[in-house]
Design an enzyme around this catalytic site. Sequence first.
Site, short mmCIF file in Angstrom:
data_model
loop_
_atom_site.label_atom_id
_atom_site.label_comp_id
_atom_site.label_asym_id
_atom_site.label_seq_id
_atom_site.Cartn_x
_atom_site.Cartn_y
_atom_site.Cartn_z
N ARG A 83 0.82 -1.21 0.00
CA ARG A 83 0.00 0.00 0.00
C ARG A 83 0.86 1.26 0.00
NH1 ARG A 83 -2.32 -3.84 -0.84
NH2 ARG A 83 -4.31 -4.57 -0.05
N SER A 141 -11.54 -0.51 2.75
CA SER A 141 -10.77 -0.83 3.95
C SER A 141 -10.05 0.42 4.43
CB SER A 141 -9.76 -1.93 3.65
OG SER A 141 -10.42 -3.14 3.32
N GLU A 191 -5.51 3.91 5.54
CA GLU A 191 -5.19 3.84 4.12
C GLU A 191 -5.49 5.13 3.37
OE1 GLU A 191 -6.06 0.69 1.52
OE2 GLU A 191 -5.80 -0.88 3.01
#
Length: 339
Positions: free
Chosen positions: A164, A235, A334
């Site tokens: 990520r 998420s 995130e």
Amino acid sequence: MKLQQAVSLQPFNTLAVPARARYLVAVDSLGALQEAVDYSRQQDLERMVLGGGSNIVLASDFPGLVIQLNLRGSEILEERADAVTVQVAAGENWDDFVRFSLDQGWYGLENLSAIPGNVGAAPIQNIGAYGVELSSVLKAVVGYDIEAGTMRRLEREACELAYRDSIFKHALKDRFVITAVELRLSKIAQPETSYPALMAELADETPTPEAVAQAVRRVRARKLPAPDTLPNAGSFFKNPIVDQACYERLRNAHPAMPAWPVASGVKLAAGWLLEQAGWKGYRGEGDLSGLGTYHEQALVLINPGRVAGQQVLALARAITESVSERFGVELDIEPRVYG
């Protein structure tokens, strides 16, 4: 350049956070992008490049220029009997292109089906799901270097892709506007089905790329609500990576805790940590009224009340603090926060 003023950004972020942009301009060509960047520099305006709005939290109104990137199109750069290299414009919808690639018999993206957002955001996050990351198929990224005032092409290695993460979150943050992505896709079906939830979903089904894509869509549909019906940013937290000592401490206390070895340590399941901490299906009250977490997946923060971004971040802080207190593990979010 069609400059709009005092524009609501609520329709342009999947959390449906109410915020406004001082200025907004939609660009559908490289020339229009350069013109918008030049304008922001002349007026000394902060910039936000907006794609699908699926991975951002607007903590306040945006005082600068929002550049809505609407670049479209794709083209084959190289084709062989066993593979194809295709360039896809940043403004294309990611899942639409995944479907298109499967229709063409180009494989490698099936595990990344149903991920919201546009193509241009994929390298920034190094998007990944069900055992596959973008890094496995990315060949290069093309974009506009704002400081240099020129177009640049970065090979995959130069993108510094990690879990990520990428160079676009660090050295090239707010400097490099991704305009297109080059993907190397196979014409030979080699389905990746090692992810446990995917294996369980496929059961005895023959794991063709098309079957894998449909299985991923079914699993995601159960775990992740559609943003247009229940506002969310997917998420919200990254799976934390801990060292071996921390993992062993947690494993001794929680033998059923899911974990996976990775190069930098051991990756834990953030969703499991949140669920154990009592956050699955949470409904906010008081200052957190109008917010919650999805009943099928604690990682997904939902905003049915369409409340302000500061409240969303307050819920995120409450969650991270409780996980840290219970497990001694720090969670990172995130989405990118503006404001």
